[in-house]
Write a protein that holds these residues in place. Structure first.
Motif, PDB file in Angstrom:
ATOM      1  N   ASP A 267      29.248  82.694  61.926  1.00 38.30           N
ATOM      2  CA  ASP A 267      27.800  82.772  61.748  1.00 38.30           C
ATOM      3  C   ASP A 267      27.515  83.391  60.386  1.00 38.30           C
ATOM      4  N   GLU A 268      27.599  82.557  59.351  1.00 44.09           N
ATOM      5  CA  GLU A 268      27.407  83.035  57.988  1.00 44.09           C
ATOM      6  C   GLU A 268      25.995  82.713  57.520  1.00 44.09           C
ATOM      7  N   THR A 269      25.412  83.624  56.757  1.00 42.36           N
ATOM      8  CA  THR A 269      24.022  83.483  56.338  1.00 42.36           C
ATOM      9  C   THR A 269      23.928  82.890  54.934  1.00 42.36           C
ATOM     10  N   GLU A 270      22.809  82.206  54.698  1.00 39.85           N
ATOM     11  CA  GLU A 270      22.555  81.677  53.357  1.00 39.85           C
ATOM     12  C   GLU A 270      22.314  82.810  52.365  1.00 39.85           C
ATOM     13  N   SER A 271      21.927  83.970  52.870  1.00 44.94           N
ATOM     14  CA  SER A 271      21.648  85.113  52.003  1.00 44.94           C
ATOM     15  C   SER A 271      22.853  85.488  51.158  1.00 44.94           C
ATOM     16  N   PHE A 272      24.056  85.315  51.703  1.00 45.02           N
ATOM     17  CA  PHE A 272      25.263  85.649  50.936  1.00 45.02           C
ATOM     18  C   PHE A 272      25.316  84.870  49.635  1.00 45.02           C
ATOM     19  N   GLU A 273      25.154  83.547  49.710  1.00 41.93           N
ATOM     20  CA  GLU A 273      25.242  82.729  48.493  1.00 41.93           C
ATOM     21  C   GLU A 273      24.080  83.022  47.550  1.00 41.93           C
ATOM     22  N   LEU A 274      22.902  83.282  48.105  1.00 44.35           N
ATOM     23  CA  LEU A 274      21.761  83.599  47.246  1.00 44.35           C
ATOM     24  C   LEU A 274      22.000  84.893  46.478  1.00 44.35           C
ATOM     25  N   ILE A 275      22.490  85.908  47.159  1.00 47.50           N
ATOM     26  CA  ILE A 275      22.768  87.191  46.495  1.00 47.50           C
ATOM     27  C   ILE A 275      23.904  87.035  45.502  1.00 47.50           C
ATOM     28  N   ARG A 276      24.919  86.280  45.879  1.00 43.30           N
ATOM     29  CA  ARG A 276      26.043  86.039  44.968  1.00 43.30           C
ATOM     30  C   ARG A 276      25.550  85.388  43.680  1.00 43.30           C
ATOM     31  N   MET A 277      24.666  84.404  43.795  1.00 46.18           N
ATOM     32  CA  MET A 277      24.148  83.727  42.617  1.00 46.18           C
ATOM     33  C   MET A 277      23.219  84.639  41.807  1.00 46.18           C
ATOM     34  N   LYS A 278      22.471  85.484  42.489  1.00 46.78           N
ATOM     35  CA  LYS A 278      21.611  86.408  41.771  1.00 46.78           C
ATOM     36  C   LYS A 278      22.435  87.392  40.951  1.00 46.78           C
ATOM     37  N   ILE A 279      23.519  87.892  41.535  1.00 47.24           N
ATOM     38  CA  ILE A 279      24.399  88.801  40.803  1.00 47.24           C
ATOM     39  C   ILE A 279      25.017  88.091  39.607  1.00 47.24           C
ATOM     40  N   LEU A 280      25.434  86.852  39.795  1.00 51.68           N
ATOM     41  CA  LEU A 280      25.979  86.081  38.671  1.00 51.68           C
ATOM     42  C   LEU A 280      24.936  85.895  37.575  1.00 51.68           C
ATOM     43  N   ALA A 281      23.685  85.663  37.979  1.00 46.20           N
ATOM     44  CA  ALA A 281      22.613  85.465  36.997  1.00 46.20           C
ATOM     45  C   ALA A 281      22.334  86.724  36.192  1.00 46.20           C
ATOM     46  N   ASN A 282      22.654  87.876  36.774  1.00 45.29           N
ATOM     47  CA  ASN A 282      22.439  89.148  36.091  1.00 45.29           C
ATOM     48  C   ASN A 282      23.718  89.704  35.479  1.00 45.29           C
ATOM     49  N   SER A 283      24.760  88.900  35.433  1.00 43.60           N
ATOM     50  CA  SER A 283      26.042  89.322  34.874  1.00 43.60           C
ATOM     51  C   SER A 283      26.242  88.680  33.509  1.00 43.60           C
ATOM     52  N   GLY A 284      27.333  89.042  32.879  1.00 42.74           N
ATOM     53  CA  GLY A 284      27.640  88.466  31.574  1.00 42.74           C
ATOM     54  C   GLY A 284      27.128  89.319  30.431  1.00 42.74           C
ATOM     55  N   LYS A 285      27.425  88.863  29.224  1.00 40.35           N
ATOM     56  CA  LYS A 285      27.074  89.617  28.025  1.00 40.35           C
ATOM     57  C   LYS A 285      25.576  89.605  27.739  1.00 40.35           C
ATOM     58  N   ASN A 286      24.923  88.483  28.017  1.00 44.21           N
ATOM     59  CA  ASN A 286      23.495  88.387  27.725  1.00 44.21           C
ATOM     60  C   ASN A 286      22.864  87.307  28.606  1.00 44.21           C
ATOM     61  N   ALA A 287      21.545  87.233  28.542  1.00 45.27           N
ATOM     62  CA  ALA A 287      20.809  86.290  29.394  1.00 45.27           C
ATOM     63  C   ALA A 287      21.146  84.843  29.076  1.00 45.27           C
ATOM     64  N   ARG A 288      21.355  84.535  27.802  1.00 45.22           N
ATOM     65  CA  ARG A 288      21.663  83.155  27.413  1.00 45.22           C
ATOM     66  C   ARG A 288      22.998  82.711  28.000  1.00 45.22           C
ATOM     67  N   GLU A 289      23.963  83.611  27.983  1.00 46.50           N
ATOM     68  CA  GLU A 289      25.274  83.287  28.555  1.00 46.50           C
ATOM     69  C   GLU A 289      25.154  83.038  30.053  1.00 46.50           C
ATOM     70  N   ALA A 290      24.314  83.849  30.723  1.00 40.13           N
ATOM     71  CA  ALA A 290      24.125  83.674  32.160  1.00 40.13           C
ATOM     72  C   ALA A 290      23.472  82.332  32.468  1.00 40.13           C
ATOM     73  N   VAL A 291      22.514  81.919  31.641  1.00 40.96           N
ATOM     74  CA  VAL A 291      21.866  80.616  31.831  1.00 40.96           C
ATOM     75  C   VAL A 291      22.894  79.502  31.757  1.00 40.96           C
ATOM     76  N   SER A 292      23.749  79.563  30.753  1.00 43.96           N
ATOM     77  CA  SER A 292      24.783  78.538  30.591  1.00 43.96           C
ATOM     78  C   SER A 292      25.735  78.517  31.783  1.00 43.96           C
ATOM     79  N   ARG A 293      26.116  79.692  32.231  1.00 49.22           N
ATOM     80  CA  ARG A 293      27.048  79.793  33.353  1.00 49.22           C
ATOM     81  C   ARG A 293      26.439  79.222  34.624  1.00 49.22           C
ATOM     82  N   LEU A 294      25.194  79.567  34.912  1.00 53.54           N
ATOM     83  CA  LEU A 294      24.550  79.089  36.142  1.00 53.54           C
ATOM     84  C   LEU A 294      24.224  77.607  36.065  1.00 53.54           C
ATOM     85  N   LYS A 295      23.942  77.099  34.868  1.00 52.66           N
ATOM     86  CA  LYS A 295      23.705  75.662  34.725  1.00 52.66           C
ATOM     87  C   LYS A 295      24.971  74.885  35.070  1.00 52.66           C
ATOM     88  N   GLU A 296      26.105  75.373  34.626  1.00 51.59           N
ATOM     89  CA  GLU A 296      27.380  74.722  34.953  1.00 51.59           C
ATOM     90  C   GLU A 296      27.623  74.748  36.463  1.00 51.59           C
TER      91      GLU A 296
END
Length: 485
Positions: A267-296
């Protein structure tokens, strides 16, 4: 579990004995809770230690203060706790902003999970396996038991160990080196002792995992991938591998134990993937790098991963102030589910970042009908009201929430601003002192309240509240000085 977390209970419990004389540990007048460890350090004492420890962590480490991340990890943690053999212990679950893979437990039910664990977990069951393992360390009272084993250590050595606890969380390699330098053979004995603890935590943690309707194989699966990936670290293995030693036998035992459980659909929740992606979006050296990473990630996503990836991409675009593109992604998300809290909060934040406060507040009003007293909503709404120049409204939102819900440092930070901007300087100062205390700046909190006492217009009720808090802050300050944290 890291050595320093276990040793925390050793030194802190001893240092709680009244100064300046250091009574032998056998003379500590503590209640017996039915096991030998309970006669050395009581759960109440562990709780007090844990609260002081948590405030020091907030002061010295980088904690993910994102309310949605906090709400998720607390929800996951308490789902697991509710299926443990001991539900009487209170817990604090939090995420450390560090992409290194690690997790740890400390006295008083304190459990920290590095963001790297969430990022690298492939399923929620894998993340839950790590959290369940740390919960098991606490339910089995490994912290107190380690204290019992090490009770003959000298006070200077214990004091030196305490000084390296926070360093270990902030800089694991340096902290571990400090522990080794001061502890020597005693620390080695502790390492040997914790091997048995690790096996027990695996066994109990897996039981908690299965009872919580997660895949029992999640724990073993995460361990296996960590061991395989460690071959590419060239001597600099993830901290989790150094503080939670993995052997082929241990992993095989975990895998065999998982196979003993009947097959389940986790019984796994969708919240896990949403939080995981949010953390990824706030990670990296800068916002532009995060945009590129999440687009991929979005371009490569399949089926059920598309929506979480799109959400992460929208967050990254907002961070990078690419508002038009972010709006396009959020529109798609809301077409998919126009009542999902994460999507609505992202939509409101996008409007607030563009200073479209009316639009943002309208979204929050709708959310209030759907999710009253949802902490991420309350804090985001109050923050936007402050930005919109409506401090009285922000104060009302916060005060209403605080009457029936637990409060924290973020609550008091916003309340301090709201009270001050609304013209209630004394109440603003009192709230600011509480905020400073909760983030570990106890000395500054004391100074703030002493300054407030001298302000004109202070009433009797406010004076009594200040006096009570000053007494508590002073006790906390003395405790932390004794603990060297």
């Amino acid at each position: 579990m890291r050595i320093s977390s276990l040793l925390t209970a050793i030194g802190l419990a001893l240092l709680l004995s009244p100064p300046p004389t250091y009574a032998d540990v056998s003379n500590l007048d503590l209640p017996d809770f039915g096991d030998s460890a309970g006669s050395i350090i009581s759960p109440q004492m562990e709780q007090r230690i844990g609260e002081a420890f948590m405030r020091s962590v907030r002061k010295n480490a980088t904690i993910y203060d994102d309310p949605e991340v906090e709400a998720y990890i607390q929800s996951l943690g308490y789902r697991l706790v509710s299926n443990s053999d001991d539900t009487s212990q209170s817990y604090t679950f939090f995420v450390v902003k560090d992409e290194m893979i690690n997790a740890f437990a400390a006295p008083g039910g304190i459990i920290g999970i590095n963001s790297g664990v969430i990022i690298n977990a492939r399923t929620e069951s894998e993340l839950a396996g790590v959290v369940a393992h740390e919960i098991a360390h606490i339910t089995q009272r490994h912290l107190a038991r380690m204290f019992e084993v090490q009770q003959n250590m000298s006070m200077p050595m214990l004091a030196s160990m305490i000084g390296s606890i926070l360093l270990t969380i902030i800089n694991p390699a340096a902290g571990q080196a400090a522990l080794t330098a001061v502890a020597g053979a005693q620390a080695q004995y502790g390492i040997n002792f914790t091997r048995a603890n690790e096996q027990e935590a695996d066994r109990i943690g897996m039981k908690i995992l299965a009872r919580s309707d997660f895949d029992p194989g999640g724990m073993a699966g995460f361990f296996e991938r960590l061991q395989r990936s460690s071959r590419y670290y060239k001597g600099n293995a993830p901290e989790f591998l150094r503080t939670h030693p993995l052997t082929s036998n241990r992993i095989a035992e975990a895998r065999a134990r998982a196979e003993e459980y009947p097959p389940i659909v986790p019984d796994e929740t969708e919240s896990f993937e949403l939080i995981r992606m949010k953390i990824l979006a706030n990670s990296g050296k800068n916002a532009r790098e995060a945009v590129s990473r999440l687009k991929e990630i979005l371009d490569d996503a399949e089926n059920k991963q598309i929506i979480p990836a799109r959400y992460g991409y929208a967050v990254a675009l907002t961070n990078a102030r690419q508002f038009d593109k972010a709006q396009q992604q959020i529109d798609i998300l809301l077409q998919h589910d126009d009542e999902k809290p994460a999507f609505l909060l992202a939509a409101a934040r996008l409007q607030a970042e563009q200073q479209n406060y009316g639009e943002a507040l309208a979204i929050y009003e709708r959310m209030q009908q759907l999710y009253p007293d949802y902490r991420p909503l309350v804090l985001a709404r109050a923050d936007t009201l402050l930005d919109a120049g409506q401090p009285a409204e922000a104060r009302g939102v916060l005060r209403q929430y605080g009457r029936s819900n637990p409060t924290d440092h973020q609550y008091y930070e916003l309340l301090s601003q709201a009270e001050s901007q609304a013209g209630n300087k004394i109440e603003g100062d009192i709230a600011q002192a509480e905020y400073l205390y909760l983030i570990g700046d106890t000395s500054l909190a004391i100074e703030r309240l002493k300054h407030t006492q001298r302000q004109p217009g202070i009433n009797y009720y406010q004076q009594q509240r200040i006096d009570a808090r000053l007494n508590q802050y002073q006790e906390e300050l003395e405790l932390r000085r004794e603990l060297q944290i």
